[in-house]
Design a protein around this motif. Structure first.
Motif, PDB file in Angstrom:
ATOM      1  N   UNK A  14       0.786  -1.233   0.000  1.00  0.00           N
ATOM      2  CA  UNK A  14       0.000   0.000   0.000  1.00  0.00           C
ATOM      3  C   UNK A  14       0.815   1.278   0.000  1.00  0.00           C
ATOM      4  N   UNK A  15       1.872   1.337  -0.763  1.00  0.00           N
ATOM      5  CA  UNK A  15       2.704   2.543  -0.808  1.00  0.00           C
ATOM      6  C   UNK A  15       2.305   3.432  -1.982  1.00  0.00           C
ATOM      7  N   UNK A  16       2.346   4.718  -1.742  1.00  0.00           N
ATOM      8  CA  UNK A  16       2.156   5.661  -2.832  1.00  0.00           C
ATOM      9  C   UNK A  16       3.424   5.677  -3.687  1.00  0.00           C
ATOM     10  N   UNK A  17       3.340   6.269  -4.851  1.00  0.00           N
ATOM     11  CA  UNK A  17       4.503   6.340  -5.735  1.00  0.00           C
ATOM     12  C   UNK A  17       5.652   7.087  -5.071  1.00  0.00           C
ATOM     13  N   UNK A  18       5.336   8.171  -4.374  1.00  0.00           N
ATOM     14  CA  UNK A  18       6.368   8.970  -3.712  1.00  0.00           C
ATOM     15  C   UNK A  18       7.063   8.168  -2.611  1.00  0.00           C
ATOM     16  N   UNK A  19       6.285   7.482  -1.785  1.00  0.00           N
ATOM     17  CA  UNK A  19       6.860   6.672  -0.724  1.00  0.00           C
ATOM     18  C   UNK A  19       7.673   5.513  -1.297  1.00  0.00           C
ATOM     19  N   UNK A  20       7.164   4.900  -2.364  1.00  0.00           N
ATOM     20  CA  UNK A  20       7.890   3.807  -2.997  1.00  0.00           C
ATOM     21  C   UNK A  20       9.241   4.290  -3.537  1.00  0.00           C
ATOM     22  N   UNK A  21       9.262   5.495  -4.108  1.00  0.00           N
ATOM     23  CA  UNK A  21      10.521   6.067  -4.609  1.00  0.00           C
ATOM     24  C   UNK A  21      11.509   6.290  -3.470  1.00  0.00           C
ATOM     25  N   UNK A  22      11.011   6.794  -2.340  1.00  0.00           N
ATOM     26  CA  UNK A  22      11.866   7.013  -1.178  1.00  0.00           C
ATOM     27  C   UNK A  22      12.415   5.692  -0.644  1.00  0.00           C
ATOM     28  N   UNK A  23      11.566   4.676  -0.566  1.00  0.00           N
ATOM     29  CA  UNK A  23      12.006   3.367  -0.068  1.00  0.00           C
ATOM     30  C   UNK A  23      13.028   2.758  -1.014  1.00  0.00           C
ATOM     31  N   UNK A  24      12.810   2.881  -2.318  1.00  0.00           N
ATOM     32  CA  UNK A  24      13.781   2.362  -3.287  1.00  0.00           C
ATOM     33  C   UNK A  24      15.138   3.044  -3.126  1.00  0.00           C
ATOM     34  N   UNK A  25      15.123   4.362  -2.912  1.00  0.00           N
ATOM     35  CA  UNK A  25      16.381   5.082  -2.703  1.00  0.00           C
ATOM     36  C   UNK A  25      17.060   4.598  -1.423  1.00  0.00           C
ATOM     37  N   UNK A  26      16.282   4.375  -0.376  1.00  0.00           N
ATOM     38  CA  UNK A  26      16.836   3.870   0.886  1.00  0.00           C
ATOM     39  C   UNK A  26      17.434   2.476   0.712  1.00  0.00           C
ATOM     40  N   UNK A  27      16.769   1.656  -0.082  1.00  0.00           N
ATOM     41  CA  UNK A  27      17.266   0.300  -0.336  1.00  0.00           C
ATOM     42  C   UNK A  27      18.580   0.347  -1.100  1.00  0.00           C
ATOM     43  N   UNK A  28      18.704   1.285  -2.023  1.00  0.00           N
ATOM     44  CA  UNK A  28      19.963   1.414  -2.770  1.00  0.00           C
ATOM     45  C   UNK A  28      21.117   1.779  -1.833  1.00  0.00           C
ATOM     46  N   UNK A  29      20.846   2.658  -0.876  1.00  0.00           N
ATOM     47  CA  UNK A  29      21.878   3.016   0.108  1.00  0.00           C
ATOM     48  C   UNK A  29      22.187   1.810   0.991  1.00  0.00           C
ATOM     49  N   UNK A  30      21.131   1.098   1.419  1.00  0.00           N
ATOM     50  CA  UNK A  30      21.318  -0.072   2.279  1.00  0.00           C
ATOM     51  C   UNK A  30      22.048  -1.189   1.556  1.00  0.00           C
ATOM     52  N   UNK A  31      21.979  -1.206   0.227  1.00  0.00           N
ATOM     53  CA  UNK A  31      22.638  -2.272  -0.524  1.00  0.00           C
ATOM     54  C   UNK A  31      24.148  -2.257  -0.325  1.00  0.00           C
ATOM     55  N   UNK A  32      24.665  -1.151   0.140  1.00  0.00           N
ATOM     56  CA  UNK A  32      26.093  -1.086   0.447  1.00  0.00           C
ATOM     57  C   UNK A  32      26.428  -1.851   1.722  1.00  0.00           C
ATOM     58  N   UNK A  33      25.414  -2.054   2.589  1.00  0.00           N
ATOM     59  CA  UNK A  33      25.631  -2.652   3.897  1.00  0.00           C
ATOM     60  C   UNK A  33      25.015  -4.035   4.062  1.00  0.00           C
ATOM     61  N   UNK A  34      24.044  -4.370   3.231  1.00  0.00           N
ATOM     62  CA  UNK A  34      23.286  -5.609   3.408  1.00  0.00           C
ATOM     63  C   UNK A  34      23.556  -6.548   2.232  1.00  0.00           C
ATOM     64  N   UNK A  35      23.586  -7.826   2.500  1.00  0.00           N
ATOM     65  CA  UNK A  35      23.823  -8.819   1.452  1.00  0.00           C
ATOM     66  C   UNK A  35      22.705  -8.793   0.418  1.00  0.00           C
TER      67      UNK A  35
END
Length: 89
Positions: free
Chosen positions: A25-46
Motif C-alpha cells: 500500500x505505498x504511494x509512488x512517492x513513498x515507494x521512490x523514497x524506499x527504493x532510494x533507501x534500499x539502494x543506500x542499504x545495498x552497500x551494507x546488506x547482502x
C-alpha cells in the motif's frame, strides 16, 4: 566494513529470519523514497536479503497469507494490533 558486520550480526541474532519482506500500500512517492533507501542499504546488506524485499498490493498479500492471518481491516479474520496488545499485556 564495521557497519556491515554490525548489521549482519544484528540480523543473524534475530530468532527467526524473514523469508520475505512485503511492503504493502505505498504511494509512488513513498515507494521512490524506499527504493532510494534500499539502494543506500545495498552497500551494507547482502544481496540475498535485498532480494527478499517486495512491493505488493493487497491482492498479492491475500494470495500469500491465509485469511485467518490477515487482520479484519485487510479483509481477513485475524485481529489487529490492539487485540494483540491486549492478549500479551
Amino acid at each position: 566494513q564495521g557497519n556491515e558486520k554490525l548489521i549482519q550480526s544484528f540480523y543473524q541474532a534475530l530468532p527467526s529470519r524473514p523469508q520475505s519482506i512485503n511492503i504493502v500500500g505505498c504511494s509512488f512517492l513513498l515507494r521512490s523514497f524506499i527504493n532510494a533507501s534500499i539502494k543506500v542499504a545495498s552497500l551494507l546488506i547482502k544481496q540475498k536479503m535485498l532480494a527478499r524485499i517486495h512491493f505488493s498490493d493487497m491482492e498479492d498479500v491475500r494470495k500469500l497469507f491465509p485469511e485467518k492471518s490477515l487482520p479484519k481491516y485487510c479483509g481477513g479474520n485475524g485481529g489487529g494490533i490492539g487485540e494483540r496488545a491486549m492478549e500479551t499485556g
